[in-house]
Design a protein around this motif. Structure first.
Motif, PDB file in Angstrom:
ATOM      1  N   ASP A 132      15.359   5.885  43.515  1.00  0.00           N
ATOM      2  CA  ASP A 132      13.991   5.945  44.039  1.00  0.00           C
ATOM      3  C   ASP A 132      13.694   7.312  44.657  1.00  0.00           C
ATOM      4  O   ASP A 132      14.565   8.186  44.733  1.00  0.00           O
ATOM      5  CB  ASP A 132      13.727   4.809  45.024  1.00  0.00           C
ATOM      6  CG  ASP A 132      14.664   4.833  46.234  1.00  0.00           C
ATOM      7  OD1 ASP A 132      15.079   5.929  46.651  1.00  0.00           O
ATOM      8  OD2 ASP A 132      14.968   3.749  46.769  1.00  0.00           O
ATOM      9  N   HIS A 133      12.453   7.469  45.103  1.00  0.00           N
ATOM     10  CA  HIS A 133      12.010   8.759  45.665  1.00  0.00           C
ATOM     11  C   HIS A 133      12.808   9.132  46.910  1.00  0.00           C
ATOM     12  O   HIS A 133      13.102  10.310  47.130  1.00  0.00           O
ATOM     13  CB  HIS A 133      10.513   8.691  45.989  1.00  0.00           C
ATOM     14  CG  HIS A 133       9.628   8.852  44.801  1.00  0.00           C
ATOM     15  ND1 HIS A 133       9.171  10.073  44.372  1.00  0.00           N
ATOM     16  CD2 HIS A 133       9.117   7.932  43.927  1.00  0.00           C
ATOM     17  CE1 HIS A 133       8.401   9.919  43.300  1.00  0.00           C
ATOM     18  NE2 HIS A 133       8.352   8.621  43.017  1.00  0.00           N
ATOM     19  N   TYR A 141       9.386  18.221  44.009  1.00  0.00           N
ATOM     20  CA  TYR A 141       8.218  17.354  43.900  1.00  0.00           C
ATOM     21  C   TYR A 141       7.036  18.051  44.563  1.00  0.00           C
ATOM     22  O   TYR A 141       7.085  18.374  45.761  1.00  0.00           O
ATOM     23  CB  TYR A 141       8.503  16.017  44.585  1.00  0.00           C
ATOM     24  CG  TYR A 141       7.357  15.035  44.559  1.00  0.00           C
ATOM     25  CD1 TYR A 141       7.192  14.154  43.492  1.00  0.00           C
ATOM     26  CD2 TYR A 141       6.443  14.982  45.610  1.00  0.00           C
ATOM     27  CE1 TYR A 141       6.140  13.248  43.478  1.00  0.00           C
ATOM     28  CE2 TYR A 141       5.397  14.073  45.600  1.00  0.00           C
ATOM     29  CZ  TYR A 141       5.244  13.211  44.529  1.00  0.00           C
ATOM     30  OH  TYR A 141       4.205  12.323  44.522  1.00  0.00           O
ATOM     31  N   PRO A 179       8.900   8.291  51.682  1.00  0.00           N
ATOM     32  CA  PRO A 179       8.750   7.260  50.653  1.00  0.00           C
ATOM     33  C   PRO A 179       9.479   5.979  51.035  1.00  0.00           C
ATOM     34  O   PRO A 179      10.585   6.012  51.572  1.00  0.00           O
ATOM     35  CB  PRO A 179       9.375   7.905  49.409  1.00  0.00           C
ATOM     36  CG  PRO A 179      10.314   8.931  49.942  1.00  0.00           C
ATOM     37  CD  PRO A 179       9.724   9.416  51.225  1.00  0.00           C
ATOM     38  N   ARG A 225       4.736   6.066  43.622  1.00  0.00           N
ATOM     39  CA  ARG A 225       5.298   6.394  44.940  1.00  0.00           C
ATOM     40  C   ARG A 225       4.484   5.711  46.031  1.00  0.00           C
ATOM     41  O   ARG A 225       3.263   5.871  46.094  1.00  0.00           O
ATOM     42  CB  ARG A 225       5.283   7.908  45.133  1.00  0.00           C
ATOM     43  CG  ARG A 225       5.976   8.428  46.378  1.00  0.00           C
ATOM     44  CD  ARG A 225       5.978   9.962  46.339  1.00  0.00           C
ATOM     45  NE  ARG A 225       6.815  10.535  47.372  1.00  0.00           N
ATOM     46  CZ  ARG A 225       6.412  10.829  48.592  1.00  0.00           C
ATOM     47  NH1 ARG A 225       5.160  10.577  48.953  1.00  0.00           N
ATOM     48  NH2 ARG A 225       7.248  11.376  49.470  1.00  0.00           N
ATOM     49  N   VAL A 234      11.962   7.153  40.894  1.00  0.00           N
ATOM     50  CA  VAL A 234      11.851   8.361  40.074  1.00  0.00           C
ATOM     51  C   VAL A 234      12.287   8.021  38.649  1.00  0.00           C
ATOM     52  O   VAL A 234      11.732   8.518  37.675  1.00  0.00           O
ATOM     53  CB  VAL A 234      12.706   9.504  40.652  1.00  0.00           C
ATOM     54  CG1 VAL A 234      12.684  10.725  39.724  1.00  0.00           C
ATOM     55  CG2 VAL A 234      12.187   9.900  42.031  1.00  0.00           C
ATOM     56  N   TYR A 242      14.537  12.642  46.703  1.00  0.00           N
ATOM     57  CA  TYR A 242      13.789  13.676  47.409  1.00  0.00           C
ATOM     58  C   TYR A 242      13.791  13.552  48.928  1.00  0.00           C
ATOM     59  O   TYR A 242      13.563  14.532  49.628  1.00  0.00           O
ATOM     60  CB  TYR A 242      12.333  13.692  46.918  1.00  0.00           C
ATOM     61  CG  TYR A 242      12.184  14.170  45.500  1.00  0.00           C
ATOM     62  CD1 TYR A 242      12.541  15.461  45.141  1.00  0.00           C
ATOM     63  CD2 TYR A 242      11.691  13.330  44.502  1.00  0.00           C
ATOM     64  CE1 TYR A 242      12.404  15.915  43.841  1.00  0.00           C
ATOM     65  CE2 TYR A 242      11.547  13.769  43.199  1.00  0.00           C
ATOM     66  CZ  TYR A 242      11.911  15.062  42.871  1.00  0.00           C
ATOM     67  OH  TYR A 242      11.777  15.492  41.588  1.00  0.00           O
TER      68      TYR A 242
END
Length: 260
Positions: free
Chosen positions: A74-75, A136, A38, A247, A43, A79
């Motif tokens: 953020d993503h 996710y 990403p 995303r 998020v 993640y």
């Protein structure tokens, strides 16, 4: 690693000049996998929300007020790089172009980060707030068009575009303020739902036999906002932080292709 694999493939393909790419009226089937990093999209966003009484969250703090100071995450922060794999069926329109249907799964493990702080006026201090978000998992169905350059033999570059929809599984969050012994466990954060998705990609197509070839691809993917669930966090004044979820990512993939 991607560069080494590409170099090896190009060397192996330097022998016989097999046909590469689509044939008019012919079908192909492909399997692919890779990494999806990403580069944009939150998020959750940030917010400042007063909490007049912490008592409902911890009875020992009855009558103590606080101010939640949540920052956007953020993503990539939550993640990191995701894994992806999928299947594709293509149909040749000519020796330079094809249309395709692609099904893909993208997944990343759950992530825990510091999401902000709770300012307690009575203590004139900030207490760390942490969030743990469940894994996710997204399932994408897209149709696309791919165009090849070159004369139909040997290594050929290509470009492609895709559009479709992605279903993302529900995401739950656990929020903790360890220094205040406060935990909000397994709170609903995003609902399982569909969102618009699409992407652009470019790469090279390397033939190994008359029927088998490989593609090495990079590009950009987009998934629109997720469907928020405020049932657990709305009462804390944080209903707006999950009005997002989109995303944007950069996928790198390797594909094995069989032509029929």
């Amino acid at each position: 690693m991607q560069i080494k694999l590409l170099g090896a493939a190009l060397l192996m393909a330097a022998g016989p000049a097999f046909a590469a790419g689509p044939e008019q009226g012919k079908f192909s089937m492909s399997v692919f996998g890779g990494a999806d990093r990403p580069i944009s999209g939150d998020v959750h966003t940030g917010a400042v929300a007063p909490v007049p009484d912490l008592g409902p969250l911890n009875p020992d703090l009855a009558g103590v007020s606080a101010e939640l100071r949540i920052r956007s995450r953020d993503h990539q922060q939550i993640y990191g790089t995701a894994r992806s794999f999928g299947l594709e069926v293509g149909y040749g329109l000519s020796d330079r172009s094809e249309v395709f249907l692609q099904a893909k799964e993208t997944s990343a493990d759950d992530g825990r980060v510091r999401v902000g702080a709770a300012y307690v006026p009575a203590l004139d201090t900030e207490l760390d707030v942490f969030g743990r978000f469940s894994g996710y998992d997204a399932y994408t169905w897209e149709v696309g068009y791919r165009y090849y350059f070159g004369d139909g033999e040997g290594v050929r570059p290509f470009v492609a575009a895709r559009v479709g929809a992605t279903e993302t599984d529900d995401i739950r969050a656990t929020f903790e303020i360890p220094d205040a012994a406060i935990t909000i466990s397994n709170a609903p954060f995003y609902k399982k739902d569909w969102a618009l998705s699409g992407g652009l990609e470019a790469g090279v197509h390397v033939p190994f036999t008359e029927r088998f070839s490989m593609k090495f691809t990079a590009g950009v993917n987009y998934i629109d906002d997720l469907s928020d669930d405020d049932s657990a966090i709305g009462g804390l004044g944080l209903a707006a932080i999950n009005d997002t979820g989109r995303r944007v990512s950069v996928p790198l993939s390797i594909t094995g292709r069989w032509d029929f």
